[in-house]
Design a protein around this motif. Structure first.
Motif, PDB file in Angstrom:
ATOM      1  N   LEU A 177     -96.140  -4.368  71.980  1.00 45.02           N
ATOM      2  CA  LEU A 177     -97.555  -4.091  72.256  1.00 45.02           C
ATOM      3  C   LEU A 177     -98.327  -4.148  70.937  1.00 45.02           C
ATOM      4  O   LEU A 177     -97.749  -4.067  69.869  1.00 45.02           O
ATOM      5  CB  LEU A 177     -97.690  -2.714  72.916  1.00 45.02           C
ATOM      6  N   GLY A 178     -99.639  -4.270  71.003  1.00 46.24           N
ATOM      7  CA  GLY A 178    -100.453  -4.434  69.792  1.00 46.24           C
ATOM      8  C   GLY A 178    -100.614  -3.162  68.986  1.00 46.24           C
ATOM      9  O   GLY A 178    -100.013  -2.133  69.285  1.00 46.24           O
ATOM     10  N   TYR A 179    -101.453  -3.233  67.919  1.00 45.26           N
ATOM     11  CA  TYR A 179    -101.733  -2.070  67.078  1.00 45.26           C
ATOM     12  C   TYR A 179    -103.176  -1.638  67.252  1.00 45.26           C
ATOM     13  O   TYR A 179    -104.037  -2.494  67.335  1.00 45.26           O
ATOM     14  CB  TYR A 179    -101.489  -2.402  65.595  1.00 45.26           C
ATOM     15  N   PRO A 180    -103.540  -0.341  67.289  1.00 47.28           N
ATOM     16  CA  PRO A 180    -102.604   0.777  67.355  1.00 47.28           C
ATOM     17  C   PRO A 180    -102.014   0.886  68.747  1.00 47.28           C
ATOM     18  O   PRO A 180    -102.705   0.726  69.742  1.00 47.28           O
ATOM     19  CB  PRO A 180    -103.482   1.989  67.022  1.00 47.28           C
ATOM     20  N   GLY A 181    -100.724   1.151  68.804  1.00 51.25           N
ATOM     21  CA  GLY A 181    -100.016   1.002  70.061  1.00 51.25           C
ATOM     22  C   GLY A 181    -100.095   2.184  71.011  1.00 51.25           C
ATOM     23  O   GLY A 181     -99.733   2.049  72.191  1.00 51.25           O
ATOM     24  N   GLY A 182    -100.546   3.348  70.521  1.00 50.83           N
ATOM     25  CA  GLY A 182    -100.561   4.544  71.371  1.00 50.83           C
ATOM     26  C   GLY A 182    -101.227   4.326  72.718  1.00 50.83           C
ATOM     27  O   GLY A 182    -100.608   4.518  73.774  1.00 50.83           O
ATOM     28  N   ALA A 189     -97.126   2.903  80.385  1.00 45.01           N
ATOM     29  CA  ALA A 189     -96.344   4.003  80.962  1.00 45.01           C
ATOM     30  C   ALA A 189     -96.784   4.346  82.391  1.00 45.01           C
ATOM     31  O   ALA A 189     -95.978   4.837  83.189  1.00 45.01           O
ATOM     32  CB  ALA A 189     -96.451   5.237  80.066  1.00 45.01           C
ATOM     33  N   THR A 190     -98.044   4.075  82.722  1.00 44.47           N
ATOM     34  CA  THR A 190     -98.514   4.403  84.081  1.00 44.47           C
ATOM     35  C   THR A 190     -97.771   3.592  85.139  1.00 44.47           C
ATOM     36  O   THR A 190     -97.735   3.971  86.299  1.00 44.47           O
ATOM     37  CB  THR A 190    -100.038   4.128  84.250  1.00 44.47           C
ATOM     38  N   GLU A 191     -97.179   2.450  84.718  1.00 50.72           N
ATOM     39  CA  GLU A 191     -96.453   1.604  85.683  1.00 50.72           C
ATOM     40  C   GLU A 191     -94.967   1.971  85.768  1.00 50.72           C
ATOM     41  O   GLU A 191     -94.235   1.408  86.585  1.00 50.72           O
ATOM     42  CB  GLU A 191     -96.546   0.127  85.253  1.00 50.72           C
ATOM     43  N   GLY A 192     -94.512   2.879  84.880  1.00 50.28           N
ATOM     44  CA  GLY A 192     -93.070   3.130  84.806  1.00 50.28           C
ATOM     45  C   GLY A 192     -92.650   4.478  85.361  1.00 50.28           C
ATOM     46  O   GLY A 192     -93.483   5.299  85.758  1.00 50.28           O
ATOM     47  N   ASN A 193     -91.343   4.687  85.391  1.00 51.49           N
ATOM     48  CA  ASN A 193     -90.757   5.933  85.878  1.00 51.49           C
ATOM     49  C   ASN A 193     -90.378   6.807  84.680  1.00 51.49           C
ATOM     50  O   ASN A 193     -89.499   6.448  83.899  1.00 51.49           O
ATOM     51  CB  ASN A 193     -89.507   5.583  86.715  1.00 51.49           C
ATOM     52  N   PRO A 194     -91.022   7.976  84.547  1.00 50.57           N
ATOM     53  CA  PRO A 194     -90.748   8.816  83.369  1.00 50.57           C
ATOM     54  C   PRO A 194     -89.344   9.412  83.354  1.00 50.57           C
ATOM     55  O   PRO A 194     -88.919   9.966  82.343  1.00 50.57           O
ATOM     56  CB  PRO A 194     -91.815   9.918  83.465  1.00 50.57           C
ATOM     57  N   GLU A 195     -88.638   9.289  84.501  1.00 47.38           N
ATOM     58  CA  GLU A 195     -87.281   9.834  84.538  1.00 47.38           C
ATOM     59  C   GLU A 195     -86.226   8.743  84.437  1.00 47.38           C
ATOM     60  O   GLU A 195     -85.025   9.002  84.597  1.00 47.38           O
ATOM     61  CB  GLU A 195     -87.086  10.638  85.826  1.00 47.38           C
ATOM     62  N   ALA A 196     -86.651   7.501  84.168  1.00 47.67           N
ATOM     63  CA  ALA A 196     -85.690   6.391  84.114  1.00 47.67           C
ATOM     64  C   ALA A 196     -84.686   6.570  82.977  1.00 47.67           C
ATOM     65  O   ALA A 196     -83.512   6.243  83.111  1.00 47.67           O
ATOM     66  CB  ALA A 196     -86.449   5.068  83.971  1.00 47.67           C
ATOM     67  N   HIS A 197     -85.149   7.084  81.851  1.00 50.50           N
ATOM     68  CA  HIS A 197     -84.265   7.295  80.696  1.00 50.50           C
ATOM     69  C   HIS A 197     -84.318   8.755  80.276  1.00 50.50           C
ATOM     70  O   HIS A 197     -85.400   9.320  80.172  1.00 50.50           O
ATOM     71  CB  HIS A 197     -84.709   6.437  79.503  1.00 50.50           C
ATOM     72  N   ALA A 198     -83.143   9.339  80.048  1.00 44.50           N
ATOM     73  CA  ALA A 198     -83.099  10.732  79.594  1.00 44.50           C
ATOM     74  C   ALA A 198     -83.164  10.759  78.067  1.00 44.50           C
ATOM     75  O   ALA A 198     -82.164  10.988  77.389  1.00 44.50           O
ATOM     76  CB  ALA A 198     -81.826  11.405  80.099  1.00 44.50           C
ATOM     77  N   ARG A 231     -91.294  -6.621  82.203  1.00 44.66           N
ATOM     78  CA  ARG A 231     -92.385  -5.644  82.109  1.00 44.66           C
ATOM     79  C   ARG A 231     -91.992  -4.319  82.774  1.00 44.66           C
ATOM     80  O   ARG A 231     -92.276  -3.238  82.270  1.00 44.66           O
ATOM     81  CB  ARG A 231     -93.642  -6.219  82.759  1.00 44.66           C
ATOM     82  N   ALA A 232     -91.294  -4.422  83.925  1.00 39.05           N
ATOM     83  CA  ALA A 232     -90.904  -3.199  84.649  1.00 39.05           C
ATOM     84  C   ALA A 232     -89.945  -2.349  83.807  1.00 39.05           C
ATOM     85  O   ALA A 232     -90.078  -1.118  83.741  1.00 39.05           O
ATOM     86  CB  ALA A 232     -90.260  -3.577  85.979  1.00 39.05           C
ATOM     87  N   ALA A 235     -91.882  -0.757  81.016  1.00 39.61           N
ATOM     88  CA  ALA A 235     -92.739   0.328  81.520  1.00 39.61           C
ATOM     89  C   ALA A 235     -91.921   1.607  81.718  1.00 39.61           C
ATOM     90  O   ALA A 235     -92.395   2.710  81.415  1.00 39.61           O
ATOM     91  CB  ALA A 235     -93.402  -0.090  82.829  1.00 39.61           C
ATOM     92  N   ASP A 236     -90.681   1.456  82.204  1.00 37.44           N
ATOM     93  CA  ASP A 236     -89.810   2.634  82.355  1.00 37.44           C
ATOM     94  C   ASP A 236     -89.525   3.283  81.002  1.00 37.44           C
ATOM     95  O   ASP A 236     -89.510   4.517  80.879  1.00 37.44           O
ATOM     96  CB  ASP A 236     -88.482   2.231  83.018  1.00 37.44           C
ATOM     97  N   ILE A 237     -89.284   2.451  79.989  1.00 41.11           N
ATOM     98  CA  ILE A 237     -89.006   2.994  78.649  1.00 41.11           C
ATOM     99  C   ILE A 237     -90.254   3.692  78.105  1.00 41.11           C
ATOM    100  O   ILE A 237     -90.176   4.806  77.565  1.00 41.11           O
ATOM    101  CB  ILE A 237     -88.535   1.859  77.697  1.00 41.11           C
ATOM    102  N   ALA A 238     -91.418   3.045  78.274  1.00 39.66           N
ATOM    103  CA  ALA A 238     -92.668   3.647  77.789  1.00 39.66           C
ATOM    104  C   ALA A 238     -92.918   4.991  78.472  1.00 39.66           C
ATOM    105  O   ALA A 238     -93.262   5.988  77.817  1.00 39.66           O
ATOM    106  CB  ALA A 238     -93.836   2.689  78.049  1.00 39.66           C
ATOM    107  N   ALA A 239     -92.745   5.037  79.792  1.00 36.89           N
ATOM    108  CA  ALA A 239     -93.003   6.280  80.540  1.00 36.89           C
ATOM    109  C   ALA A 239     -92.018   7.372  80.132  1.00 36.89           C
ATOM    110  O   ALA A 239     -92.404   8.543  79.983  1.00 36.89           O
ATOM    111  CB  ALA A 239     -92.915   6.004  82.043  1.00 36.89           C
TER     112      ALA A 239
END
Ligand code: KG4
Ligand code: ZN
Length: 344
Positions: A177-182, A189-198, A231-232, A235-239
């Motif tokens: 992703l570009g800079y600044p990336g936050g 992250a809105t497209e991903g699952n926040p529980e995909a990775h512990a 992308r999916a 997105a899981d990693i980002a979330a």
């Protein structure tokens, strides 16, 4: 009767040039800002030399603009950001402040950038009372501070390595992703699952209020290598990354509020714009019963309104312009003292 103080504030510590005018009685009369994000984007981070040159180009027109917006008030003093920050960038604001001070016979004060962030909620009508705990989360700082009053700060915890915003930016970079990336990472992250990775919740199991984000960054890097390049999957990693950061920040804030007994939490700095963090803190606040204050988005990130405000609160410490133009790259927050009393 003494005239009310009207302070010009100048900010140039990093990649934002900003000016503002603050009136002791009426509050903010005007503020303006130029962001250098586009200038540094190609380099993936702030290039100090380019930052200084751009401050030279932009600050004077910004000052003229806020003075016009404020109705050309008769200033009583000038405040500039003395530090911490990039020395070359700070020197631009300091020199302009000193020059203006000398030419207009106005006193000048170099103020602490982080004190500006800490007190930025006082710019709002709905300002918190002292004491409060402040969480400062920007690209350069991650700090939990107990604020008993102006100039009475106790640093409760800080990051031992990367700042939160830096962890967002570095993870975003790894995700392409570009800079600044936050903000880009938060959007993905809105497209991903926040529980995909512990992912690890840094330092939660350890006592104390310090932070560390380098282990989390490594976990993100390993997850990206192991995941398909889709992308999916990203997105899981980002979330999951964002959730680990948010859980950590919320838990440490709650711990700081319990330890100090402070009734309210103030959140400032660019990462304070993160909507997942805001929602999680709001939920925790209504559960634990603490007040929650965010400055408006414009004043969460770097700005000159907070610098003018601090200048006004510390106006008794101002000195003639010729003595100013000092900058301090590193300046521990807890060396600050309460403001000198304003003579009656
Ligand atoms: O306070 P700030 O504007 O500048 C300083 O570092 O002083 O903070 C910028 C940081 C950057 O790292 C940026 O990626 C992060 O704040 N940021 C965010 C969001 N918006 C800005 N991080 C996560 N979520 C956001 N929505
Ligand atoms: Zn800042």
């Amino acid at each position: 009767m003494q005239r009310p103080s009207i302070i010009l504030g100048i900010e140039s510590s990093c990649d934002e040039s900003a000016a503002a005018v603050y009136h002791e009685e009426y509050g903010l009369l005007g503020h303006a800002l130029h962001s250098q994000v586009a200038l540094h984007a190609d380099y993936g981070g702030v290039v100090p030399e380019l930052a200084s040159r751009d401050h030279i180009r932009k600050l004077t027109p910004l000052i003229e603009q806020v003075m016009a917006d404020a109705g050309q008030p008769e200033l009583t003093g000038i405040a500039y950001t003395r530090g911490p920050g990039l020395v070359g960038a700070l020197l631009v604001g300091a020199s302009i402040a000193a020059g203006l001070g000398m030419s207009r016979s106005l006193p000048v004060l170099g103020v602490h950038h982080m004190e500006g962030h800490l007190l930025s909620p006082l710019l709002e009508d709905d300002a918190p009372d002292f004491p409060f705990v402040a969480l400062l989360v920007s690209g350069g700082h991650t700090l939990l501070v107990y604020v008993e009053g102006v100039g009475r700060y106790r640093v409760l915890g800080q990051s031992l390595d990367d700042a939160v915003g830096e962890a967002f930016d570095k993870s975003a970079k790894m995700l392409g992703l570009g800079y600044p990336g936050g903000p880009a990472l938060a959007a993905l992250a809105t497209e991903g699952n926040p529980e995909a990775h512990a992912f690890p919740r840094p330092m939660l199991r350890r006592a104390g209020l310090d932070f560390s984000f380098s282990g989390l960054k490594t976990a993100v890097m390993l997850a990206i290598k192991a995941a398909p390049d889709t992308r999916a999957a990203h997105a899981d990693i980002a979330a999951s990354f964002q959730q680990a950061v948010v859980d950590t920040l919320v838990a440490k804030c709650a711990r700081a509020l319990t330890a100090t007994g402070a009734p309210a939490l103030v959140v400032a700095g660019g990462v304070g714009a993160n909507t997942t963090l805001r929602a999680a803190l709001a939920e925790r606040g209504s559960r634990d019963g603490f007040g929650l204050y965010f400055p408006r988005l414009d004043f969460c990130t770097d700005n000159a309104a907070m610098i003018a405000l601090v200048g006004c609160l510390r106006r008794a410490e101002m000195t003639p312009g010729i003595a100013a133009a000092e900058v301090t790259a590193r300046w521990p927050l807890d060396t600050l003292r309460p403001p000198a009393a304003v003579p009656a």
